[in-house]
Design a protein around this motif. Sequence first.
Motif, PDB file in Angstrom:
ATOM      1  N   GLY A 178       0.629  -1.335   0.179  1.00  0.00           N
ATOM      2  CA  GLY A 178       0.100   0.045   0.247  1.00  0.00           C
ATOM      3  C   GLY A 178       0.857   1.114   0.199  1.00  0.00           C
ATOM      4  O   GLY A 178       1.957   0.450  -0.207  1.00  0.00           O
ATOM      5  N   ILE A 179       0.583   2.235  -0.259  1.00  0.00           N
ATOM      6  CA  ILE A 179       0.857   3.797  -0.275  1.00  0.00           C
ATOM      7  C   ILE A 179       1.430   4.023   1.341  1.00  0.00           C
ATOM      8  O   ILE A 179       2.844   4.335   1.373  1.00  0.00           O
ATOM      9  CB  ILE A 179       0.268   4.931  -0.104  1.00  0.00           C
ATOM     10  N   GLU A 180       1.366   3.392   2.245  1.00  0.00           N
ATOM     11  CA  GLU A 180       1.833   3.892   3.429  1.00  0.00           C
ATOM     12  C   GLU A 180       3.090   3.103   3.909  1.00  0.00           C
ATOM     13  O   GLU A 180       4.183   3.240   4.453  1.00  0.00           O
ATOM     14  CB  GLU A 180       0.833   3.554   4.662  1.00  0.00           C
ATOM     15  N   SER A 181       3.232   2.131   3.219  1.00  0.00           N
ATOM     16  CA  SER A 181       4.389   1.243   2.773  1.00  0.00           C
ATOM     17  C   SER A 181       6.045   1.380   1.584  1.00  0.00           C
ATOM     18  O   SER A 181       6.876   1.463   2.225  1.00  0.00           O
ATOM     19  CB  SER A 181       3.967  -0.512   2.827  1.00  0.00           C
ATOM     20  N   LEU A 182       5.723   2.844   0.836  1.00  0.00           N
ATOM     21  CA  LEU A 182       6.046   3.164   0.083  1.00  0.00           C
ATOM     22  C   LEU A 182       7.586   4.405   1.005  1.00  0.00           C
ATOM     23  O   LEU A 182       8.418   4.418   0.548  1.00  0.00           O
ATOM     24  CB  LEU A 182       5.567   4.018  -0.719  1.00  0.00           C
ATOM     25  N   ILE A 183       6.477   4.907   2.353  1.00  0.00           N
ATOM     26  CA  ILE A 183       7.571   6.094   2.722  1.00  0.00           C
ATOM     27  C   ILE A 183       8.857   5.280   3.404  1.00  0.00           C
ATOM     28  O   ILE A 183       9.726   5.673   3.019  1.00  0.00           O
ATOM     29  CB  ILE A 183       6.643   5.872   3.812  1.00  0.00           C
ATOM     30  N   GLU A 184       8.869   4.145   3.986  1.00  0.00           N
ATOM     31  CA  GLU A 184      10.692   3.670   3.804  1.00  0.00           C
ATOM     32  C   GLU A 184      11.053   2.985   2.120  1.00  0.00           C
ATOM     33  O   GLU A 184      12.197   2.851   2.718  1.00  0.00           O
ATOM     34  CB  GLU A 184      10.351   2.321   4.617  1.00  0.00           C
ATOM     35  N   HIS A 185      10.691   2.653   1.332  1.00  0.00           N
ATOM     36  CA  HIS A 185      11.294   3.184   0.207  1.00  0.00           C
ATOM     37  C   HIS A 185      11.501   4.636  -0.801  1.00  0.00           C
ATOM     38  O   HIS A 185      10.515   4.035  -1.690  1.00  0.00           O
ATOM     39  CB  HIS A 185      10.692   1.756  -0.786  1.00  0.00           C
ATOM     40  N   LYS A 186      12.112   5.669  -0.489  1.00  0.00           N
ATOM     41  CA  LYS A 186      12.665   6.283  -1.003  1.00  0.00           C
ATOM     42  C   LYS A 186      12.338   6.019  -3.221  1.00  0.00           C
ATOM     43  O   LYS A 186      11.499   7.113  -3.465  1.00  0.00           O
ATOM     44  CB  LYS A 186      13.687   7.241  -0.611  1.00  0.00           C
ATOM     45  N   ASP A 187      12.723   5.200  -3.317  1.00  0.00           N
ATOM     46  CA  ASP A 187      12.968   4.912  -4.892  1.00  0.00           C
ATOM     47  C   ASP A 187      12.021   4.565  -5.494  1.00  0.00           C
ATOM     48  O   ASP A 187      12.091   4.614  -6.392  1.00  0.00           O
ATOM     49  CB  ASP A 187      14.392   4.533  -4.757  1.00  0.00           C
ATOM     50  N   ILE A 188      11.506   3.253  -4.347  1.00  0.00           N
ATOM     51  CA  ILE A 188      10.530   3.375  -5.273  1.00  0.00           C
ATOM     52  C   ILE A 188       9.254   3.847  -5.382  1.00  0.00           C
ATOM     53  O   ILE A 188       8.488   3.721  -6.384  1.00  0.00           O
ATOM     54  CB  ILE A 188       9.760   1.824  -4.202  1.00  0.00           C
TER      55      ILE A 188
END
Length: 266
Positions: A178-188
């Motif tokens: 989900g969008i929330e889990s993207l926070i830890e992956h800047k490049d993704i």
Amino acid sequence: VPARPGAAVVAAPVSPVANESCNQDFSRAASAAPRSNGVADVTYHEVYDLAKDGRWEEMEEKLELRPEGARYVCEDDGNMLPLHCACSDSSISKQTIFKLLKAYPGAATLSNEDGDLPLHLCSKNHVTYDVFVLILMANPDAVFVLNGDNKAALWIVYLVFLTPDLTENKSRITSITGIESLIEHKDIHDMYKKAAAILFVSTCSCNKTVEVPTSLLSDADSMAKIYGQSLHITPACPPDLIRLSMKMFLETVNTARNEKLVKRQK
């Protein structure tokens, strides 16, 4: 994208003539650009030379004196313009892109010898999101165009992300739920933001539109069917890329819609 609260989101239809009409427009624009065959004033090349060398401050100064330099097409370098050079530099600033587009807006519609529009080059090189969006808005129809490698911008954005380590990065994408889990992956996150931006401008680039209900978010196959032809998504492009990018796109639309409602209520 104008929409009533609760209304379906509008998206670009599958258009088999999109490439043909775009390429015709690009060809007409290309005929107006000065070239490096000796016909143009010799001073045209100075802006290009500075852009090729990545001397952006000097180029901006020269461009202010010679704005026509933004139109220079260097045949010896594969029909490159100063804007192509800028979009090939991952560290290019939004300010420099803006000045080049102001001097020659048509540059956003011209491809180099490899069939790359400025948007393709932005997709291949890790330019900032702000630069990417500026180039997108300068020529929204570019999202439908294939380059010489038969790739469109959305596909290139995904391929470039995979380049460093195919197996590891595929696994990382799979781990995003989900969008929330993207926070830890800047490049993704950057990849998905660019993909969402492409989906966003695709809704504005055609006169005819079809309605895409929000419920399609739960059906990746349906999303791929709608966007597969018009945005040239290949079967190898994971449905999750479309699903999550579309979710980001919808949240962008809903946020903008809510902001407008709040302003009206005030």
